[in-house]
Design an enzyme around this catalytic site. Sequence first.
Site, mmCIF file in Angstrom:
data_model
loop_
_atom_site.group_PDB
_atom_site.id
_atom_site.type_symbol
_atom_site.label_atom_id
_atom_site.label_comp_id
_atom_site.label_asym_id
_atom_site.label_seq_id
_atom_site.Cartn_x
_atom_site.Cartn_y
_atom_site.Cartn_z
ATOM 1 N N ASP A 119 8.640 27.772 34.431
ATOM 2 C CA ASP A 119 8.487 28.368 33.217
ATOM 3 C C ASP A 119 7.214 28.597 32.895
ATOM 4 O O ASP A 119 6.331 27.757 32.384
ATOM 5 C CB ASP A 119 9.066 26.985 32.214
ATOM 6 C CG ASP A 119 9.274 27.793 30.734
ATOM 7 O OD1 ASP A 119 9.045 29.140 30.550
ATOM 8 O OD2 ASP A 119 9.437 26.970 30.023
ATOM 9 N N ASP A 298 5.967 38.438 31.835
ATOM 10 C CA ASP A 298 7.057 37.260 31.995
ATOM 11 C C ASP A 298 7.547 37.334 33.386
ATOM 12 O O ASP A 298 8.253 38.362 33.763
ATOM 13 C CB ASP A 298 7.829 37.440 30.942
ATOM 14 C CG ASP A 298 8.893 36.224 31.052
ATOM 15 O OD1 ASP A 298 8.424 34.895 31.529
ATOM 16 O OD2 ASP A 298 10.226 36.153 30.463
#
Length: 420
Positions: A119, A298
């Site tokens: 993450d 991302d």
Amino acid sequence: MASLYSLCCVLFLALAIVASYVSPAVSTSRRGFERRNEVEDGFRVMLKHVDSGKNLTKWEQIQRGIKRGQRRLQRLSVMFSTAISSSTVVKAPVAAGNGEFLMYLSIGTPPKSYSAVMDTGGDLVWTQCKPCSQCFKQSTPIFDPKLSSTFSKLSCSSHLCVALPKPTCGDRCEYVYSYGDYSSTQGVMATETFTFGKVSVPNIGFGCGEENDGEGFSQGAGLVGLGRGPLSLVSQLKEPKFSYCLTPFDETQKSTLLMGSIASVNRTLGITVGRTRLPFNESTFAFQDDGSGGLIIDSGTTITYLEESVFNVLSERFIKQMKLPVDNSGSTGLELCFILPSDTSKVKVPKLIFHFDGADLDLPGENYVIADSNMGLICLAMGRSNGISILGNIQQQNMLVLRDLKKKTLSFVQTQCHKL
């Protein structure tokens, strides 16, 4: 113009990565000194696509990735709006969660193997723990602290407990973490030995989750936060650099995560399609007071999402320059697709360049279009969003993406990732 050569045979998906092994960077004869040097010099984690072996078609895999990406987009929007709004009382930290990459690691002494979601948008490292009052199904046994000789609960005075926005303190430091879509984990903060292949790192602070709920968590046994906060794995290792390099979908090739020194290599943004610089206000990508806006690089989102006004302009330019009939069937889950002619060798796609402060990211065609000759379609691997924009992992394939948290910089280097 970028050639369509080989695009019709290329498969682009949401990547979830499984780390298959970790190799230490150096070795010495003294065990304690060896571990310290290994951590200082960094280590390498090889990564594998999570959907391999599931007997899914190309577009089924793409659509699975798009659904995960849409949920993540929602989480990121909530995370930033919550973080920026000073008038909001935050009862628990809100993070992005549920990335698209899995890494294998071991926890405890003796070490027990687990897979965890990488993450890059969050900080907390956590896994499900016994006794578990509410746990999701996972492929490995739930971690039992009683079976590890190195497990230790954190005190409320520890710096990692203090780093939690809203810890609950009694005889132990307790945490609650929310992920923007009502997914959450809560439990007790502790330290434990984490092992990456042959590299063991003691006293890593992590959340021992006793109540965990939410879609997507079942991809792994927890999350590994690689963000900028003090709770993240990167911060705890005192290694400000990490990088990842993602291969196009190919089960014979591995992607890579690099930690430490071996990872060496308020923004505005412009976009060029073909030879045309798109006419939009570049401040569209600046963060606004209400938490909207901004562009996030991302690894946990499949396709790129652009603020609606920018996406509309980009789509118009693509339609003009592709010179192919638009497919309006909606069968792929992507917003802009074209009908391929019988002779695909004559198809050319316009160049796509992202202009960052001080650098241009000139993407190869396979990083922004997806083609399938069987379906007779070629699609733009992008979608529209409301406010926040995201540069997804398809656009980052065969790019060594280096994040230097200390310098607050991000670098891209075109790389044959399978050769790292």
